[in-house]
Design a protein around this motif. Structure first.
Motif, short mmCIF file in Angstrom:
data_model
loop_
_atom_site.label_atom_id
_atom_site.label_comp_id
_atom_site.label_asym_id
_atom_site.label_seq_id
_atom_site.Cartn_x
_atom_site.Cartn_y
_atom_site.Cartn_z
N ALA A 1 9.47 2.64 19.18
CA ALA A 1 10.78 3.26 18.97
C ALA A 1 10.82 4.12 17.71
CB ALA A 1 11.87 2.19 18.92
N LEU A 2 9.91 3.89 16.78
CA LEU A 2 9.84 4.70 15.57
C LEU A 2 9.44 6.14 15.86
CD1 LEU A 2 8.19 2.14 13.13
CD2 LEU A 2 10.60 2.84 13.21
N GLU A 3 8.94 6.40 17.07
CA GLU A 3 8.58 7.76 17.46
C GLU A 3 9.78 8.70 17.39
OE1 GLU A 3 6.96 7.40 21.39
OE2 GLU A 3 4.98 6.83 20.65
N THR A 4 10.96 8.18 17.63
CA THR A 4 12.14 9.03 17.67
C THR A 4 13.14 8.75 16.54
OG1 THR A 4 13.18 7.55 19.25
CG2 THR A 4 12.04 9.48 20.13
N LEU A 5 13.17 7.55 16.00
CA LEU A 5 14.17 7.21 14.99
C LEU A 5 13.55 6.51 13.76
CD1 LEU A 5 16.96 5.90 17.38
CD2 LEU A 5 16.94 8.07 16.14
N PRO A 6 12.61 7.14 13.10
CA PRO A 6 11.96 6.44 11.98
C PRO A 6 12.85 6.25 10.74
CG PRO A 6 11.20 8.69 12.07
CD PRO A 6 12.05 8.47 13.29
N PHE A 7 13.91 7.03 10.63
CA PHE A 7 14.75 6.94 9.44
C PHE A 7 15.94 6.00 9.62
CE2 PHE A 7 12.59 11.04 9.01
CZ PHE A 7 12.00 10.86 7.78
N LYS A 8 16.01 5.32 10.77
CA LYS A 8 17.14 4.42 10.99
C LYS A 8 17.00 3.12 10.20
CE LYS A 8 15.67 1.64 14.90
NZ LYS A 8 16.06 1.05 16.14
N ASN A 9 15.81 2.80 9.77
CA ASN A 9 15.56 1.56 9.03
C ASN A 9 15.63 1.81 7.53
OD1 ASN A 9 14.87 -0.17 11.38
ND2 ASN A 9 13.27 1.36 11.61
N PRO A 10 16.03 0.79 6.78
CA PRO A 10 16.23 0.98 5.34
C PRO A 10 14.91 1.11 4.57
CG PRO A 10 16.51 -1.33 5.90
CD PRO A 10 16.35 -0.58 7.21
N ILE A 11 15.06 1.63 3.38
CA ILE A 11 13.93 1.67 2.45
C ILE A 11 13.68 0.24 1.99
CG2 ILE A 11 13.18 2.51 0.19
CD1 ILE A 11 14.95 4.99 0.74
N ALA A 12 12.42 -0.16 1.97
CA ALA A 12 12.05 -1.52 1.57
C ALA A 12 12.27 -1.70 0.07
CB ALA A 12 10.60 -1.79 1.91
N PRO A 13 12.69 -2.90 -0.34
CA PRO A 13 12.84 -3.16 -1.78
C PRO A 13 11.56 -2.88 -2.56
CG PRO A 13 13.79 -4.95 -0.52
CD PRO A 13 13.07 -4.06 0.46
N GLU A 14 10.42 -3.08 -1.92
CA GLU A 14 9.12 -2.87 -2.57
C GLU A 14 8.79 -1.40 -2.79
OE1 GLU A 14 8.63 -6.60 0.00
OE2 GLU A 14 9.70 -4.73 0.11
N SER A 15 9.53 -0.51 -2.16
CA SER A 15 9.19 0.91 -2.17
C SER A 15 9.00 1.46 -3.58
CB SER A 15 10.27 1.71 -1.43
OG SER A 15 9.90 3.06 -1.34
N LYS A 16 9.78 0.98 -4.52
CA LYS A 16 9.70 1.51 -5.89
C LYS A 16 8.34 1.29 -6.54
CE LYS A 16 11.91 -2.60 -7.86
NZ LYS A 16 12.33 -3.32 -6.69
N GLU A 17 7.55 0.38 -5.99
CA GLU A 17 6.22 0.10 -6.54
C GLU A 17 5.13 0.98 -5.95
OE1 GLU A 17 5.08 -3.94 -7.16
OE2 GLU A 17 7.15 -4.64 -6.95
N PHE A 18 5.49 1.81 -4.97
CA PHE A 18 4.50 2.64 -4.28
C PHE A 18 4.73 4.11 -4.61
CE2 PHE A 18 4.55 -1.31 -2.03
CZ PHE A 18 3.25 -1.48 -1.55
N ASP A 19 3.74 4.92 -4.30
CA ASP A 19 3.82 6.36 -4.55
C ASP A 19 4.56 7.11 -3.45
OD1 ASP A 19 2.38 6.05 -6.91
OD2 ASP A 19 0.45 6.42 -5.94
N VAL A 20 4.83 6.45 -2.35
CA VAL A 20 5.56 7.05 -1.24
C VAL A 20 6.75 6.16 -0.89
CG1 VAL A 20 3.57 8.26 -0.26
CG2 VAL A 20 4.08 5.93 0.49
N GLU A 21 7.72 6.72 -0.18
CA GLU A 21 8.90 5.96 0.23
C GLU A 21 8.53 5.03 1.39
OE1 GLU A 21 13.19 7.52 0.46
OE2 GLU A 21 12.37 7.70 2.50
N ILE A 22 8.57 3.74 1.14
CA ILE A 22 8.22 2.74 2.15
C ILE A 22 9.50 2.24 2.81
CG2 ILE A 22 7.13 0.49 2.56
CD1 ILE A 22 5.14 2.59 1.60
N ARG A 23 9.52 2.28 4.12
CA ARG A 23 10.65 1.75 4.88
C ARG A 23 10.22 0.45 5.53
NH1 ARG A 23 15.00 4.92 5.75
NH2 ARG A 23 14.85 6.91 4.71
N GLN A 24 11.22 -0.32 5.96
CA GLN A 24 10.89 -1.57 6.65
C GLN A 24 11.69 -1.70 7.93
OE1 GLN A 24 11.81 -5.08 4.41
NE2 GLN A 24 13.95 -4.54 4.14
N LEU A 25 11.00 -2.11 8.96
CA LEU A 25 11.61 -2.45 10.24
C LEU A 25 11.58 -3.96 10.33
CD1 LEU A 25 12.44 -2.00 13.23
CD2 LEU A 25 10.01 -1.66 13.73
#
Length: 107
Positions: free
Chosen positions: A44-68
């Motif tokens: 389902a991420l093929e069409t709606l990858p931005f529907k899920n929130p940014i993961a709390p861990e994202s701030k520790e990475f160089d890219v924006e990490i989302r979580q499903l």
């Protein structure tokens, strides 16, 4: 509607295999439906990858990490990032596990 290519990184594929094997032992009746549902959720991420929130861990990475979040009870967390027209599944971990860190290589 924009379509994205979904890629599962080798580490994430290993995470999924390990989780499935664990579930086959702990709850065999649920294991197959879990695996099939996880595949559908990732697809389902093929069409709606931005529907899920940014993961709390994202701030520790160089890219924006989302979580499903997937599954019943305490959900599994599927970590991914979106780049151009591609969704990269990076890691899968159970919600009861500690936060994911960039230095985590085998968890």
């Amino acid at each position: 509607m924009k379509h994205y290519r979904v890629i599962i990184a080798p580490n994430a594929a290993q995470d999924i295999r390990k989780a499935f094997e664990w579930l086959r032992i702990e709850n065999p009746a649920y294991a197959l439906s879990w695996r099939d549902g996880l595949r559908d959720a990732i697809t389902a991420l093929e069409t709606l990858p931005f529907k899920n929130p940014i993961a709390p861990e994202s701030k520790e990475f160089d890219v924006e990490i989302r979580q499903l979040l997937y599954g019943r009870g305490t959900p599994w967390r599927i970590f991914y990032y979106v780049n151009d027209r591609q969704v990269s599944i990076l890691h899968v971990r159970h919600g009861r596990q500690d936060y994911w860190h960039p230095t985590d290589t085998d968890s």
